[in-house]
Write a protein that holds these residues in place. Structure first.
Motif, PDB file in Angstrom:
ATOM      1  N   UNK A 139       0.854  -1.060  -0.152  1.00  0.00           N
ATOM      2  CA  UNK A 139      -0.165   0.011   0.020  1.00  0.00           C
ATOM      3  C   UNK A 139       1.294   1.065  -0.080  1.00  0.00           C
ATOM      4  N   UNK A 140       0.389   2.162   0.784  1.00  0.00           N
ATOM      5  CA  UNK A 140       1.136   3.008   1.303  1.00  0.00           C
ATOM      6  C   UNK A 140       2.721   3.075   2.315  1.00  0.00           C
ATOM      7  N   UNK A 141       3.164   1.772   2.977  1.00  0.00           N
ATOM      8  CA  UNK A 141       3.961   1.728   4.231  1.00  0.00           C
ATOM      9  C   UNK A 141       4.928   0.649   3.680  1.00  0.00           C
ATOM     10  N   UNK A 142       6.348   1.733   3.824  1.00  0.00           N
ATOM     11  CA  UNK A 142       7.650   1.047   3.563  1.00  0.00           C
ATOM     12  C   UNK A 142       8.115   0.253   4.099  1.00  0.00           C
TER      13      UNK A 142
END
Length: 230
Positions: A141-144
């Motif tokens: 998603x947007x989580x590194x």
């Protein structure tokens, strides 16, 4: 007859990297999906070859592209974000992009390794870093995220475009040629049919010993023609 697979030079396993058994536990049902995907892809290649090129040699580039596309489709249907590997890999003069995905913080690349031999990296610095267990960054998603370990799943065609088998490798050091690479371990990946086969039941009271001492007259005749399915 195909020659026996040659393992790369093996190095001592560091404490911060998983053993083969630990990797299998972390992968959970992933080996089932891998065998399902690659066997289905091999079957598609074989069916296409038989239908379109029954008496001529099947173009290796077409087979490689078809195998990769069908494998990715199967894995995505199982919820695994598989995609074409961005690196350029060459196997016996055959360009093959491979497949890359992340599973529980593990970076996995599926590559064609003839006879189960881990291929070399050529001049690619990216491949050498991957073999050297340099972590890679990716997004969920947007989580590194950051990978914990890098694995290679090797496959090869058997006669008639059937799938030979799969090998799981924990690479250690990259090199230009297959003779130059090293690994911490390389093992045949168990087939789901073997790992999920039910064990024969025995009576808890005698642990099966009664069958060993029972007179021959009490042993029923074994039905002829019976075979074990794979």
């Amino acid at each position: 007859m195909k020659k026996t697979a040659q393992q790369p030079h093996l190095l001592p396993l560091p404490n911060d990297l998983p053993t083969f058994q630990t990797a299998l536990q972390n992968f959970e049902h992933l080996p089932d999906y891998l065998y399902g995907a690659l066997e289905a892809a091999a079957s598609k290649c074989r069916d296409y070859k038989d239908a379109e090129f029954p008496k001529t040699k099947f173009d290796a580039h077409v087979a490689a592209a078809m195998f990769r596309a069908q494998s990715i489709k199967y894995l995505r249907d199982k919820g695994i974000d598989a995609r074409e590997d961005g690196c350029y890999w060459a196997f016996n003069n055959l360009p093959f992009a491979g497949i890359s995905f992340y599973y529980k913080n593990q970076h996995v690349r599926i590559l064609k390794g003839r006879d189960g031999v881990l291929p070399g990296c050529g001049r690619s610095g990216t491949k050498k870093k991957f073999y050297g267990q340099v972590p890679t960054k990716y997004l969920v998603g947007n989580k590194p995220m950051r990978s914990d370990a890098n694995f290679v799943v090797l496959w090869d065609f058997a006669t008639g475009y059937a799938l030979e088998k799969l090998w799981l490798v924990l690479p250690a050091k990259g090199g230009a040629r297959s003779d130059d690479v090293s690994a911490y371990w390389q093992e045949a990946l168990p087939h789901p049919v073997a790992t999920h086969s039910p064990k024969p039941e025995t009576s808890p009271s005698d642990d099966g010993l009664d069958n060993m001492i029972r007179p021959k007259t009490d042993v029923p005749e074994i039905a002829k023609g019976k075979s074990n399915a794979r």
